[in-house]
Design a protein around this motif. Sequence first.
Motif, short mmCIF file in Angstrom:
data_model
loop_
_atom_site.label_atom_id
_atom_site.label_comp_id
_atom_site.label_asym_id
_atom_site.label_seq_id
_atom_site.Cartn_x
_atom_site.Cartn_y
_atom_site.Cartn_z
N GLU A 10 12.90 6.47 11.11
CA GLU A 10 13.14 7.81 10.41
C GLU A 10 12.28 8.90 10.60
N VAL A 11 12.81 10.08 10.41
CA VAL A 11 11.58 11.05 10.63
C VAL A 11 10.71 11.13 9.38
N PHE A 12 9.20 11.29 9.71
CA PHE A 12 8.19 11.05 8.56
C PHE A 12 7.22 12.08 8.94
N HIS A 13 6.33 12.11 8.08
CA HIS A 13 5.19 12.98 8.22
C HIS A 13 4.00 11.98 7.68
N GLU A 14 2.77 12.72 8.01
CA GLU A 14 1.52 11.87 7.89
C GLU A 14 1.09 11.84 6.26
N GLY A 15 0.97 11.02 5.67
CA GLY A 15 -0.02 11.21 4.37
C GLY A 15 -1.41 11.75 4.50
N THR A 16 -2.13 11.16 5.66
CA THR A 16 -3.40 11.46 5.89
C THR A 16 -3.40 11.59 7.37
N LEU A 17 -4.16 12.43 8.04
CA LEU A 17 -4.20 12.38 9.50
C LEU A 17 -4.52 10.99 10.15
N GLY A 18 -3.74 10.82 11.14
CA GLY A 18 -3.63 9.41 11.81
C GLY A 18 -2.76 8.48 11.43
N ASP A 19 -2.17 8.93 10.47
CA ASP A 19 -1.06 7.63 9.96
C ASP A 19 0.07 7.89 10.98
N ARG A 20 0.28 8.77 11.86
CA ARG A 20 1.35 8.62 12.64
C ARG A 20 1.33 7.61 13.47
N PHE A 21 0.01 7.27 13.77
CA PHE A 21 0.01 5.71 14.61
C PHE A 21 0.18 4.65 13.90
N ARG A 22 0.31 4.57 12.79
CA ARG A 22 0.77 3.31 12.06
C ARG A 22 1.92 2.82 12.39
N PRO A 23 2.22 1.66 12.12
CA PRO A 23 3.63 1.04 12.70
C PRO A 23 4.62 1.35 11.75
N VAL A 24 6.01 1.20 12.14
CA VAL A 24 7.00 1.63 11.21
C VAL A 24 6.93 0.83 10.04
N GLY A 25 7.32 1.28 8.83
CA GLY A 25 7.14 0.86 7.58
C GLY A 25 5.90 0.87 6.75
N ALA A 26 4.80 1.27 7.66
CA ALA A 26 3.51 1.56 7.20
C ALA A 26 3.47 2.54 5.85
N SER A 27 2.54 2.36 5.01
CA SER A 27 2.39 3.39 3.80
C SER A 27 2.07 4.83 4.03
N GLY A 28 1.37 4.87 5.14
CA GLY A 28 0.92 6.29 5.50
C GLY A 28 1.98 6.87 6.23
N ARG A 29 3.08 6.65 6.63
CA ARG A 29 4.17 7.23 6.97
C ARG A 29 4.97 7.75 5.87
N VAL A 30 5.12 9.20 5.59
CA VAL A 30 5.72 9.58 4.38
C VAL A 30 7.28 9.95 4.88
N SER A 31 8.08 9.56 4.10
CA SER A 31 9.26 9.65 4.55
C SER A 31 9.72 11.17 4.67
N GLY A 32 10.64 11.66 5.57
CA GLY A 32 11.00 13.04 5.72
C GLY A 32 10.22 13.91 6.51
N PRO A 33 10.61 15.10 6.82
CA PRO A 33 9.85 15.87 7.88
C PRO A 33 8.88 16.29 6.72
N ALA A 34 7.74 17.30 7.59
CA ALA A 34 6.57 17.85 6.95
C ALA A 34 7.13 18.85 5.96
N PRO A 35 6.63 19.23 4.96
CA PRO A 35 7.09 20.74 4.12
C PRO A 35 7.11 21.67 5.06
N GLU A 36 8.39 22.40 4.95
CA GLU A 36 8.88 23.38 5.45
C GLU A 36 9.11 23.34 7.05
N HIS A 37 8.93 22.04 7.52
CA HIS A 37 8.99 21.96 8.83
C HIS A 37 7.77 22.39 9.59
N HIS A 38 6.51 22.14 8.95
CA HIS A 38 5.37 22.64 9.38
C HIS A 38 5.04 22.24 10.89
#
Length: 207
Positions: free
Chosen positions: A93-121
């Motif tokens: 799914e499309v996701f954004h990071e909870g904290t910097l570096g969470d993009r590298f976590r595996p699918v389903g990891a808590s650091g991946r926040v569901s949905g695009p970044a606010p205002e598609h930053h």
Amino acid sequence: MVDQKLEVVVIPVSDFDRAKEFYGGLGWRLDADVARDNVRLVQLTPPGSDCSIQFGSGLTSAAPGSAQNQYLTVSDIDAARGDLVARGAQVSEVFHEGTLGDRFRPVGASGRVSGPAPEHHSYGSFASFSDPDGNSWLVQEITTRLPGRVDPDVTSFTSASDLADAMRRASAAHGEHEKRIGHADANWPDWYARYMVAEQAGTELPT
């Protein structure tokens, strides 16, 4: 300095024909498939990319699947994900990071926040997928480049859709510009051009 442009990234795969079918199925252009002197080289290029991938025999000693978190940048993350899914890729799914570096976590990891970044930053929205060997890719949405990331004297677009998206953003901004000045701007082509060049270079936008 002499320009040093990244041309090719070697991807370690175990089955060359399977990899060729997978990446070709994503719509990547087949540039070469040559075999000579016990070496086979396959090259494909993503749509609109200046950099290609290669795989084959005798190219690398890296373990298949060990190429991780390579970036594909797009101007519309939702459209890009939809296209990849339609072509058979298993995309997160499309996701954004909870904290910097969470993009590298595996699918389903808590650091991946569901949905695009606010205002598609810009730089903030992601999706991910892997090839059959497990080589992983991060799809990142970039709509405005950071200052210094793009040569301000060179403006280019990699596809007609990217150019159209830039024109739509310029049109919306120009509408706000006309509201501020209180009348129609007859020189809108010049304003559009300044806006699109500044947006791509990451410099101050006209108002």
